[in-house]
Design a protein around this motif. Structure first.
Motif, PDB file in Angstrom:
ATOM      1  N   VAL A 320      41.111  29.008  42.068  1.00  0.00           N
ATOM      2  CA  VAL A 320      41.501  30.412  41.961  1.00  0.00           C
ATOM      3  C   VAL A 320      41.375  31.041  43.346  1.00  0.00           C
ATOM      4  O   VAL A 320      40.280  31.083  43.914  1.00  0.00           O
ATOM      5  CB  VAL A 320      40.612  31.171  40.961  1.00  0.00           C
ATOM      6  N   ASN A 321      42.491  31.520  43.894  1.00  0.00           N
ATOM      7  CA  ASN A 321      42.487  32.150  45.212  1.00  0.00           C
ATOM      8  C   ASN A 321      42.464  33.665  45.052  1.00  0.00           C
ATOM      9  O   ASN A 321      43.355  34.266  44.460  1.00  0.00           O
ATOM     10  CB  ASN A 321      43.726  31.745  46.013  1.00  0.00           C
ATOM     11  N   LEU A 322      41.405  34.290  45.602  1.00  0.00           N
ATOM     12  CA  LEU A 322      41.233  35.736  45.555  1.00  0.00           C
ATOM     13  C   LEU A 322      41.181  36.265  46.982  1.00  0.00           C
ATOM     14  O   LEU A 322      40.107  36.425  47.554  1.00  0.00           O
ATOM     15  CB  LEU A 322      39.960  36.101  44.788  1.00  0.00           C
ATOM     16  N   SER A 323      42.336  36.518  47.562  1.00  0.00           N
ATOM     17  CA  SER A 323      42.407  37.046  48.928  1.00  0.00           C
ATOM     18  C   SER A 323      42.301  38.563  48.897  1.00  0.00           C
ATOM     19  O   SER A 323      43.163  39.288  49.400  1.00  0.00           O
ATOM     20  CB  SER A 323      43.727  36.613  49.592  1.00  0.00           C
ATOM     21  N   LEU A 324      41.220  39.049  48.333  1.00  0.00           N
ATOM     22  CA  LEU A 324      41.028  40.470  48.094  1.00  0.00           C
ATOM     23  C   LEU A 324      39.546  40.728  47.876  1.00  0.00           C
ATOM     24  O   LEU A 324      38.743  39.801  47.813  1.00  0.00           O
ATOM     25  CB  LEU A 324      41.845  40.909  46.869  1.00  0.00           C
ATOM     26  N   GLY A 325      39.190  41.983  47.726  1.00  0.00           N
ATOM     27  CA  GLY A 325      37.786  42.277  47.468  1.00  0.00           C
ATOM     28  C   GLY A 325      37.524  43.755  47.320  1.00  0.00           C
ATOM     29  O   GLY A 325      38.394  44.602  47.535  1.00  0.00           O
ATOM     30  N   GLY A 326      36.293  44.056  46.934  1.00  0.00           N
ATOM     31  CA  GLY A 326      35.882  45.434  46.747  1.00  0.00           C
ATOM     32  C   GLY A 326      34.464  45.477  46.224  1.00  0.00           C
ATOM     33  O   GLY A 326      33.696  44.530  46.390  1.00  0.00           O
ATOM     34  N   PRO A 327      34.094  46.570  45.571  1.00  0.00           N
ATOM     35  CA  PRO A 327      32.702  46.720  45.113  1.00  0.00           C
ATOM     36  C   PRO A 327      32.360  45.752  43.991  1.00  0.00           C
ATOM     37  O   PRO A 327      33.242  45.181  43.334  1.00  0.00           O
ATOM     38  CB  PRO A 327      32.656  48.169  44.612  1.00  0.00           C
ATOM     39  N   SER A 328      31.065  45.570  43.775  1.00  0.00           N
ATOM     40  CA  SER A 328      30.624  44.803  42.618  1.00  0.00           C
ATOM     41  C   SER A 328      31.120  45.504  41.362  1.00  0.00           C
ATOM     42  O   SER A 328      31.093  46.731  41.264  1.00  0.00           O
ATOM     43  CB  SER A 328      29.097  44.716  42.610  1.00  0.00           C
TER      44      SER A 328
END
Length: 464
Positions: A320-328
């Motif tokens: 699973v590729n998650l090229s993103l992010g943010g808060p918990s």
């Protein structure tokens, strides 16, 4: 209160018309109204909360959603009577208006996005709901971003990549831009392809849409799903997902453009993010002069990402590729934990500030990818991969340079696909150890990872 069957059917049809996994709890509503609601959630997430309740259902006869192209669960898997009654009671008691709902079969939950009543404090409401024994999860609807960066001058990047290619010798591909692929050369991908090209491995790309008809992606995308609900043409014109997909699995030896790190891997594209600005297709060849690149970043939220991860849980993708992010995010963290429990390899992009906290890189077991040459010495737990001025695909038939930890994550996912193709029995912990070992000298070296795997396999073969 059990909703009438006709209302459920109308709601389901409205959501599915948007490419969404619809929630039967929303009574009626035309497609245009649903589109307006989805846009409102994207534009002003602070007006919404996410709530989950138990949704006990009979187990499906077979693996629901194993074929993503035709994923469409039967209505009996959407919303049970007990969950419907609980949600109706909660909405009535707190003056909530449902915006969307969807089931998470793997967790036995039904999730709903509610719009807050005017003047109500979101913080106070969430505290009240969290203390309610009927509620399994209550949290804000949060925003997340892809980790893209504007590339530097294309001409200087091409020169540096060409120099690197000449230093490593001939790359045995007929794709015209292969020697300009900085990431492909720096990772030793051509050497790794003597042993593996990613065949038989599926990679789930949770991102924006992607240019499915790009000549360098033809035959590589095996399934798609739009969890955002934008017009179909937007899927094809999305830049960020196209860039990530190209790094992972662009077709090799087709006399077109570039080669992916795992050129025979299958891609499952889950569109959970939308572009910040309109996309326009670039020229069909790499630019030869310096020019500012458009903003390729995109945004997602708890709702779209949760639906995407729930769909991945029902897919056959091992990576699973998650090229993103943010808060918990409690809901996303729960889904991520389930993916890891199932043995999936999850690759996340390190946030621009370099901190691993938050979704997804704050979760133990996730392979965090950062840009080689930009990581502090203390970040030994982050996989250093190419992510600066990397030549990749653009919507239409184009190619251009891309930068950021989004691109670094795509390289890591590609190498993971090479390893799993070479040894399908490889478990997640062993694969992660191989990748960390092959990135110790920076950047991640695909050839070294495959050699290390072959060394592990040799003693076992001698014992047989």
């Amino acid at each position: 209160m059990k909703l009438p069957r006709a209302a459920c059917a109308a709601a389901l049809a409205a959501w599915l018309s948007l490419g969404m996994l619809g929630g039967c709890a929303t009574p009626g509503g035309a497609g245009a109204a649903a589109t307006d609601t989805a846009a409102a959630m994207r534009d002003d997430s602070e007006r919404y909360i996410v709530l989950a309740v138990d949704n006990p259902l009979a187990a499906p006869a077979g693996r629901a959603g194993s074929s993503l192209g035709g994923y469409g669960p039967s209505p009996r898997y959407l919303l049970g009577g007990r969950a419907a009654a609980t949600l109706a009671a909660l909405a009535r008691e707190h003056g909530l208006k449902e915006a969307a709902g969807w089931p998470i079969v793997a967790l036995g939950w039904h999730c709903v996005v509610f719009e807050l009543p005017s003047g109500r404090s979101r913080t106070e409401l969430l505290a009240t709901l969290a203390a309610d024994p009927r509620v399994r999860l209550a949290q804000p609807l949060q925003d997340f971003d892809t980790h893209a960066a504007t590339g530097r001058a294309a001409a200087s990047a091409a020169s540096a990549a060409a120099s690197a290619a000449s230093a490593t010798g001939h790359v045995p591909y007929n794709d015209p831009y292969v020697n300009l692929q900085r990431g492909f050369v720096d990772t030793g991908a051509a050497q790794a392809h003597r042993f593996s090209t990613g065949a038989g491995v599926r990679v789930a790309v949770v991102d924006t849409g992607a240019a499915l008809n790009h000549p360098d992606l033809l035959g590589r995308v095996v399934a798609t799903r739009d969890l955002v609900g934008e017009p179909a043409e937007r899927f094809e014109s999305d830049r960020h997902g196209t860039e990530v997909a190209g790094v992972i699995a662009a077709v090799g030896n087709n006399r077109e453009g570039i080669v992916g790190i795992a050129p025979q891997a299958g891609l499952e594209i889950f569109k959970a993010c939308w572009a910040r600005q309109a996309n326009t297709a670039p020229a069909a060849t790499p630019p030869g002069t310096a020019a500012p690149r458009p903003d390729t970043s995109a945004r997602c939220n708890s709702f779209t990402l949760a639906k995407a991860l729930a769909s991945v849980l029902e897919s056959d993708a091992r990576i699973v590729n998650l090229s993103l992010g943010g808060p918990s995010d409690p809901l996303l963290d729960k889904l991520l934990a389930e993916l890891l429990r199932q043995g999936r390899v999850v690759v996340g992009a390190l946030p621009p500030d370099g901190r691993r906290g938050g979704f997804p890189t704050g979760t133990a077991g996730v392979l965090a990818a950062g840009v080689a040459g930009e990581l502090a010495p203390a970040m030994a737990d982050v996989v250093a991969a190419p992510g600066r001025d990397v030549l990749t695909l653009q919507p239409g038939t184009g190619y251009d340079y891309a930068s950021g930890s989004s691109i670094a994550a795509a390289h890591v996912s590609g190498v993971a696909a090479l390893l799993l193709s070479a040894d399908p029995r490889l478990d997640r912990s062993a694969l992660c150890a191989l990748i960390h070992g092959a990135s110790a000298a920076s950047p991640l070296n695909a050839s070294a990872a495959l050699e290390a795997l072959r060394s592990r396999q040799a003693p076992a073969k001698r014992m047989l």
